[in-house]
Design an enzyme around this catalytic site. Structure first.
Site, short mmCIF file in Angstrom:
data_model
loop_
_atom_site.label_atom_id
_atom_site.label_comp_id
_atom_site.label_asym_id
_atom_site.label_seq_id
_atom_site.Cartn_x
_atom_site.Cartn_y
_atom_site.Cartn_z
N LYS A 1 43.40 37.11 45.60
CA LYS A 1 42.38 38.06 45.14
C LYS A 1 41.20 38.13 46.11
O LYS A 1 40.40 39.04 46.05
CB LYS A 1 41.92 37.71 43.72
N LYS B 1 49.95 33.95 51.27
CA LYS B 1 49.91 34.10 49.80
C LYS B 1 49.14 35.36 49.40
O LYS B 1 48.13 35.70 50.03
CB LYS B 1 49.23 32.84 49.25
N LYS C 1 39.30 27.10 52.25
CA LYS C 1 38.03 27.70 51.80
C LYS C 1 36.89 27.28 52.69
O LYS C 1 35.95 28.05 52.90
CB LYS C 1 37.74 27.32 50.33
#
Ligand code: TYM
Length: 333
Positions: free
Chosen positions: A199, A196, A114
């Site tokens: 969203k 992965k 992130k």
């Protein structure tokens, strides 16, 4: 209190839920509700480690609750609440921040990911996020945390923090264990199947949103990236088979059949047949969930009442742990 064990888990309302969230997390929750005391939260406090649009966050938080219920988790039998409705989470997180090392947090894969994706906003919350997650879990003396594979590292650090605290102050926290589904713990992107399914993927063809229209779901599966070998076979660890491995895992997970059984059905057949069947199986799984979701979203009061009731129970249960912690560290209570 009976001797049923305690389950705690949650999802961030930070974007539309994906098939990965459903197969990795929610689907296991549905099967646990009869045998455990289950507590599920909408993790709104975690989402603000990345900038959110306030009105959207509010809407998504209630949508997430409606999805939990639409997937078959009974609001009468389980506790649902919004994380920010129980201030004990922030309070315990502060205490546990003082028992967590910078070095441990620096090793977290999600932080590394992130912070590279949001280089303009590497805030302290993003860094200490696993401590808040540890607090979520430890407040409820949780036995098991059913999650997908990507969250296991956070559960490990939670266990380390709890053990460290207990070794100083005695048995304050139950040491929780992560719980992975047999298949579906790691659903991959439909476009880059070694990554992965997420969203926050900028390419919407890479993930299936639980709120996608049925024809969009089918289209995305039919255009999933595979390989040119033309053999429907599961080969663990073989990156060239990552696309087919992923579709087989999805099919196995939604039908409840073993991966090899599913693969056997396609001996001598092409990917076209296989993809069409996976698309149909996923659509038939999502269709009733979507219909129930649409029905629930009409009645906001029903949803907010569940949150209010859930928050009260959550505060009651977690208050006992927080009081114990405050006493142990020397706060006047
Ligand atoms: P989140 O919101 O990213 O994801 C929610 C759940 O979905 C699982 N998941 C997947 N499983 C399989 N394949 C995938 N592609 C996939 N993508 C997501 C996740 O493993 C997770 O179980 N930090 C957590 C939320 C959280 C939490 C908690 C969870 C906050 N506090 C306490 C458990 C207990 C998160 O970001 O999950």
């Amino acid at each position: 209190m009976d001797d049923k064990k305690i389950i705690f888990s949650g999802i961030q309302p930070s974007g539309n839920l994906t098939l990965g969230n459903y197969l990795g997390a929610i689907r296991q929750w549905v099967n646990l509700q009869n045998d455990y005391h289950c507590i599920y939260a909408m993790m709104d406090m975690h989402t603000i480690t990345v900038r959110q649009t306030p009105a959207e966050l509010r809407r998504r938080t209630l949508e997430l609750l409606a999805l939990y219920i639409a997937c078959g988790i009974d609001p009468e039998e389980n506790i649902f609440f919004i994380q920010s409705h129980n201030s004990a989470h922030a309070e315990l997180a502060w205490v546990l921040n003082c028992y967590t090392y910078m070095g441990e947090l620096q090793r977290m894969t999600q932080f590394k990911d992130k912070s590279s994706r949001h280089a303009e906003n590497i805030n302290a919350g993003l860094f200490t996020y696993p401590v808040l997650m540890a607090s979520d879990i430890l407040l409820y003396q949780t036995d098991y945390v059913p999650v997908g594979k990507d969250q296991m590292q956070h559960i490990e650090i939670c266990r380390d923090i709890a053990q460290r605290f207990n070794s100083i102050y005695g048995d304050v926290f139950k040491i929780p264990e992560g719980m992975l589904p047999k298949v579906g713990a790691n659903i991959m992107s439909l476009q880059e199947p070694t990554k992965k399914m997420s969203k926050s993927d900028p390419n919407p063809k890479a993930y299936i949103s639980m709120l996608d229209d049925m024809n969009v779901i089918a289209k995305k599966i039919k255009s999933a990236v595979t390989d040119s070998e033309g053999v429907v076979e599961y080969r663990e660890g073989d990156d060239t088979k990552a696309g087919i491995n992923n579709l087989l895992s999805i099919m196995s997970s939604v039908t409840g059949r073993a991966i090899d059984d599913v693969a056997n059905d396609y001996a001598g057949k092409g990917y076209g047949d296989f993809k069409a069947d996976v698309a149909e199986a996923v659509v038939e799984t999502m269709r009733p969930i979507r219909a129930e979701f649409d029905r629930l979203m009409v009645d906001k009061k029903y949803l907010t009442d569940i949150c209010a009731k859930g928050a009260e129970s959550a505060r009651r249960i977690s208050g006992r742990t927080l009081a114990k912690v405050y006493k142990k560290v020397g706060f006047v209570i």
